[in-house]
Design a protein around this motif. Structure first.
Motif, PDB file in Angstrom:
ATOM      1  N   TRP A 115      46.312 -26.420 -26.350  1.00 42.31           N
ATOM      2  CA  TRP A 115      46.123 -26.250 -27.805  1.00 42.31           C
ATOM      3  C   TRP A 115      45.418 -27.473 -28.391  1.00 42.31           C
ATOM      4  O   TRP A 115      44.488 -27.355 -29.193  1.00 42.31           O
ATOM      5  N   ILE A 116      45.874 -28.651 -28.003  1.00 45.08           N
ATOM      6  CA  ILE A 116      45.265 -29.891 -28.507  1.00 45.08           C
ATOM      7  C   ILE A 116      43.819 -30.008 -28.048  1.00 45.08           C
ATOM      8  O   ILE A 116      42.917 -30.351 -28.831  1.00 45.08           O
ATOM      9  N   LEU A 117      43.570 -29.710 -26.776  1.00 41.94           N
ATOM     10  CA  LEU A 117      42.222 -29.858 -26.221  1.00 41.94           C
ATOM     11  C   LEU A 117      41.237 -28.858 -26.807  1.00 41.94           C
ATOM     12  O   LEU A 117      40.067 -29.184 -27.027  1.00 41.94           O
ATOM     13  N   THR A 118      41.680 -27.630 -27.036  1.00 42.84           N
ATOM     14  CA  THR A 118      40.754 -26.582 -27.459  1.00 42.84           C
ATOM     15  C   THR A 118      40.678 -26.419 -28.974  1.00 42.84           C
ATOM     16  O   THR A 118      39.638 -26.017 -29.506  1.00 42.84           O
ATOM     17  N   ARG A 119      41.767 -26.734 -29.691  1.00 43.32           N
ATOM     18  CA  ARG A 119      41.791 -26.532 -31.135  1.00 43.32           C
ATOM     19  C   ARG A 119      41.703 -27.834 -31.923  1.00 43.32           C
ATOM     20  O   ARG A 119      41.498 -27.816 -33.130  1.00 43.32           O
ATOM     21  N   ASP A 120      41.952 -28.958 -31.239  1.00 46.29           N
ATOM     22  CA  ASP A 120      41.941 -30.265 -31.893  1.00 46.29           C
ATOM     23  C   ASP A 120      42.915 -30.303 -33.071  1.00 46.29           C
ATOM     24  O   ASP A 120      42.591 -30.771 -34.164  1.00 46.29           O
ATOM     25  N   GLU A 121      44.125 -29.794 -32.839  1.00 43.82           N
ATOM     26  CA  GLU A 121      45.154 -29.854 -33.875  1.00 43.82           C
ATOM     27  C   GLU A 121      46.518 -29.945 -33.211  1.00 43.82           C
ATOM     28  O   GLU A 121      46.674 -29.572 -32.037  1.00 43.82           O
ATOM     29  N   PRO A 122      47.529 -30.475 -33.917  1.00 39.59           N
ATOM     30  CA  PRO A 122      48.877 -30.535 -33.344  1.00 39.59           C
ATOM     31  C   PRO A 122      49.373 -29.136 -33.002  1.00 39.59           C
ATOM     32  O   PRO A 122      49.155 -28.189 -33.762  1.00 39.59           O
ATOM     33  N   PRO A 123      50.056 -28.987 -31.867  1.00 43.39           N
ATOM     34  CA  PRO A 123      50.468 -27.653 -31.430  1.00 43.39           C
ATOM     35  C   PRO A 123      51.800 -27.226 -32.029  1.00 43.39           C
ATOM     36  O   PRO A 123      52.627 -28.059 -32.395  1.00 43.39           O
ATOM     37  N   PRO A 124      52.024 -25.914 -32.119  1.00 47.64           N
ATOM     38  CA  PRO A 124      53.368 -25.423 -32.447  1.00 47.64           C
ATOM     39  C   PRO A 124      54.299 -25.697 -31.274  1.00 47.64           C
ATOM     40  O   PRO A 124      53.849 -26.005 -30.167  1.00 47.64           O
ATOM     41  N   SER A 125      55.595 -25.578 -31.511  1.00 49.54           N
ATOM     42  CA  SER A 125      56.545 -25.917 -30.456  1.00 49.54           C
ATOM     43  C   SER A 125      57.109 -24.702 -29.730  1.00 49.54           C
ATOM     44  O   SER A 125      57.603 -24.835 -28.608  1.00 49.54           O
ATOM     45  N   ASP A 126      57.048 -23.510 -30.328  1.00 47.26           N
ATOM     46  CA  ASP A 126      57.724 -22.377 -29.701  1.00 47.26           C
ATOM     47  C   ASP A 126      56.786 -21.616 -28.762  1.00 47.26           C
ATOM     48  O   ASP A 126      55.573 -21.559 -28.955  1.00 47.26           O
ATOM     49  N   TRP A 127      57.396 -21.040 -27.744  1.00 49.53           N
ATOM     50  CA  TRP A 127      56.672 -20.349 -26.676  1.00 49.53           C
ATOM     51  C   TRP A 127      55.785 -19.229 -27.218  1.00 49.53           C
ATOM     52  O   TRP A 127      54.608 -19.129 -26.859  1.00 49.53           O
ATOM     53  N   MET A 128      56.316 -18.386 -28.100  1.00 52.78           N
ATOM     54  CA  MET A 128      55.575 -17.199 -28.505  1.00 52.78           C
ATOM     55  C   MET A 128      54.326 -17.537 -29.312  1.00 52.78           C
ATOM     56  O   MET A 128      53.285 -16.899 -29.151  1.00 52.78           O
ATOM     57  N   THR A 129      54.393 -18.540 -30.179  1.00 56.78           N
ATOM     58  CA  THR A 129      53.206 -18.911 -30.943  1.00 56.78           C
ATOM     59  C   THR A 129      52.173 -19.570 -30.037  1.00 56.78           C
ATOM     60  O   THR A 129      50.971 -19.298 -30.149  1.00 56.78           O
ATOM     61  N   LEU A 130      52.631 -20.434 -29.130  1.00 56.26           N
ATOM     62  CA  LEU A 130      51.715 -21.023 -28.161  1.00 56.26           C
ATOM     63  C   LEU A 130      51.071 -19.940 -27.292  1.00 56.26           C
ATOM     64  O   LEU A 130      49.858 -19.948 -27.060  1.00 56.26           O
ATOM     65  N   ARG A 131      51.901 -19.015 -26.819  1.00 53.34           N
ATOM     66  CA  ARG A 131      51.398 -17.947 -25.948  1.00 53.34           C
ATOM     67  C   ARG A 131      50.365 -17.095 -26.684  1.00 53.34           C
ATOM     68  O   ARG A 131      49.339 -16.714 -26.114  1.00 53.34           O
TER      69      ARG A 131
END
Length: 273
Positions: free
Chosen positions: A185-201
């Protein structure tokens, strides 16, 4: 701001959020502090399986508090961390003094980020927390966040679990992959990532074979302990972090931006000191 919606894990629907509220209120009454923001965090809040024999809590009510203003004016520093172990249906509580938390915020602390961005909110922090969220999205060090999640992934890969081999494999894979989806998420979106599995997925581009295995693991352990497609994806994300990590921003929010928000969290009296 990410366009991906927050997707709370389905199994959280049956959790008794009132237990977290009671635990938080009990600790506040016992210590005389004021909670200013609190969330549910830990494996269950992230939508992950967990090892219940390690002693680590699967669900924690965590957040920020403030002391009454006079506590900050004496020679003795007031306690900046408060804990309650939880009992019965009450989860453990971990609170940081808002001043401690915001000092760490100035260093792009990933734990503070997860607390202000979590979707399972117990005590709503209002405008100051929303402003911190915006500052973090705009100005948190991507290098610092990347290092945090890479560390979590490596720790998960090296952890030992006492469960059956397939259960242990599921726990290892999901904890490792959650951290590496955050890296991606950080590498591709250049923003802090969410913490939960489903939003990341939902926001991570995955090869179809990897997606199938991970979606199956999210439901139950699989017969096979090792999954070559997932292993290859894990290796690819580690390589991507080596290739792209040095080009990420290493800036941090400034004290001038954050100090007024601390005063907001402390309350109206702080504005007259």
């Amino acid at each position: 701001m990410s366009s991906v919606p927050v997707l709370p894990p389905p199994h959280l629907a049956h959790l008794d959020a009132s237990g977290a509220r009671r635990a938080l209120d009990g600790l506040a009454a016992e210590t005389g502090v004021r909670p200013v923001h609190a969330v549910l965090t830990g494996p269950l809040a992230w939508g992950l399986p967990y090892e219940d024999k390690t002693g680590a809590a699967p669900l924690v009510c965590a957040g920020l508090f403030t002391h009454p203003i006079p506590a900050y004016l004496g020679l003795v520093e007031p306690a900046d961390i408060l804990r309650d172990g939880g009992e019965g249906d009450l989860p453990p509580v971990l609170l940081w003094d808002a001043r401690k938390a915001l000092r760490l915020f100035l260093r792009s602390n990933a734990t503070v980020w997860e607390w202000i961005s979590a979707s399972q909110v117990v005590e709503e922090g209002g405008a100051p927390i929303a402003a911190l969220w915006e500052l973090a999205v705009a100005g948190f060090s991507r290098v610092t966040l990347l290092g945090h999640y890479l560390g979590l992934a490596k720790a998960a890969m090296n952890a030992y679990f006492q469960d059956t081999p397939t259960d242990a494999a599921r726990i290892k894979y999901m904890h490792t992959v959650r951290a590496l989806m955050a890296v991606d998420w950080i590498l591709t979106r250049d923003e802090p990532p969410p913490s939960d599995w489903m939003t990341l997925r939902a926001g991570t581009e995955l090869p179809s074979e990897v997606a199938e295995v991970l979606d199956a693991l999210a439901l139950a352990p699989l017969e096979r302990r090792r999954h070559p497609a997932v292993d290859a994806w894990i290796d690819a994300i580690f390589q991507a972090s080596r290739d792209k990590g040095e080009g990420l921003s290493d800036s941090h929010p400034t004290a001038d931006q954050v100090d007024p928000l601390l005063r907001d969290l402390l309350g109206p009296a702080a504005k007259h000191i």
